[in-house]
Design a protein around this motif. Structure first.
Motif, PDB file in Angstrom:
ATOM      1  N   THR A  31     -32.838 -46.924  28.757  1.00  0.00           N
ATOM      2  CA  THR A  31     -33.573 -47.776  29.691  1.00  0.00           C
ATOM      3  C   THR A  31     -34.349 -46.918  30.674  1.00  0.00           C
ATOM      4  N   PHE A  32     -35.583 -47.287  30.865  1.00  0.00           N
ATOM      5  CA  PHE A  32     -36.424 -46.666  31.876  1.00  0.00           C
ATOM      6  C   PHE A  32     -36.558 -47.695  32.983  1.00  0.00           C
ATOM      7  N   GLY A  33     -35.850 -47.432  34.107  1.00  0.00           N
ATOM      8  CA  GLY A  33     -35.770 -48.376  35.220  1.00  0.00           C
ATOM      9  C   GLY A  33     -37.127 -48.744  35.788  1.00  0.00           C
ATOM     10  N   GLU A  34     -37.098 -49.538  36.821  1.00  0.00           N
ATOM     11  CA  GLU A  34     -38.286 -50.119  37.444  1.00  0.00           C
ATOM     12  C   GLU A  34     -39.540 -49.256  37.302  1.00  0.00           C
ATOM     13  N   GLN A  35     -40.485 -49.767  36.553  1.00  0.00           N
ATOM     14  CA  GLN A  35     -41.769 -49.102  36.348  1.00  0.00           C
ATOM     15  C   GLN A  35     -42.842 -49.856  37.132  1.00  0.00           C
ATOM     16  N   ASP A  36     -43.921 -49.191  37.450  1.00  0.00           N
ATOM     17  CA  ASP A  36     -45.018 -49.802  38.203  1.00  0.00           C
ATOM     18  C   ASP A  36     -45.917 -50.570  37.231  1.00  0.00           C
ATOM     19  N   CYS A  37     -45.482 -51.760  36.859  1.00  0.00           N
ATOM     20  CA  CYS A  37     -46.157 -52.585  35.875  1.00  0.00           C
ATOM     21  C   CYS A  37     -46.711 -53.826  36.590  1.00  0.00           C
TER      22      CYS A  37
END
Length: 159
Positions: A31-37
């Motif tokens: 899992t790649f946590g909170e991304q700026d999407c």
């Protein structure tokens, strides 16, 4: 991608409502946590996986994440489905796991692209198209309500 041996041979999956991305290789996930999407904006998503080292990396809008270990294996005779997670080889579709939005310029290579190559792709400069999936030569089958449009260009920005 799915094979007859593993359902999630290679899968990039964004969880909702969070901005986490899960990257699956051989049914193993990181899992790649909170991304700026951002909503209602074009996103460029790139994932790399090195089958020798087992390392994966997610790139979102040209910004790399840290590398994580997922393991290595071979992906043999996959079925590739764009926009829908498959829970079995070529099937097992679930409506809540379908992509809603616009998709363009999907490329896939059988080797890890270097950071410079990824940056050139992001800048829309010259790059070699994918040797496994080349968006411009893609043969596909449309299922469901899908609209195919020609790429729009903007004369003011030369894009």
């Amino acid at each position: 991608m799915s094979t007859s041996f593993v359902n999630n041979a290679f899968l990039i999956f964004k969880t909702i409502p969070s901005n986490e991305f899960n990257l699956y290789v051989g049914d193993k996930a990181v899992t790649f946590g909170e991304q700026d999407c951002k909503l209602n904006a074009w996103q460029s998503i790139c994932a790399t996986w090195d089958s020798k080292t087992g390392l994966v990396q997610l790139w979102l809008n040209g910004k790399p994440s840290i590398m994580k270990y997922v393991g290595g294996s071979n992906i043999v005779k996959p079925i590739t489905i764009l926009g829908q997670e498959q829970d079995s080889y070529g099937g097992g579709f679930s409506k809540p796991q379908s992509f809603v939005g616009m998709m363009s310029d999907v490329q896939m290579w059988n080797y890890v692209r270097s950071p410079c190559q990824i940056e050139r792709y992001m800048a829309d400069l010259t790059y070699s198209p994918g040797n496994l999936i080349n968006w411009w030569l893609l043969e596909y089958k449309i299922t469901g309500r899908v609209l195919i449009e020609d790429k729009q260009t903007c004369p003011r920005c030369n894009a």
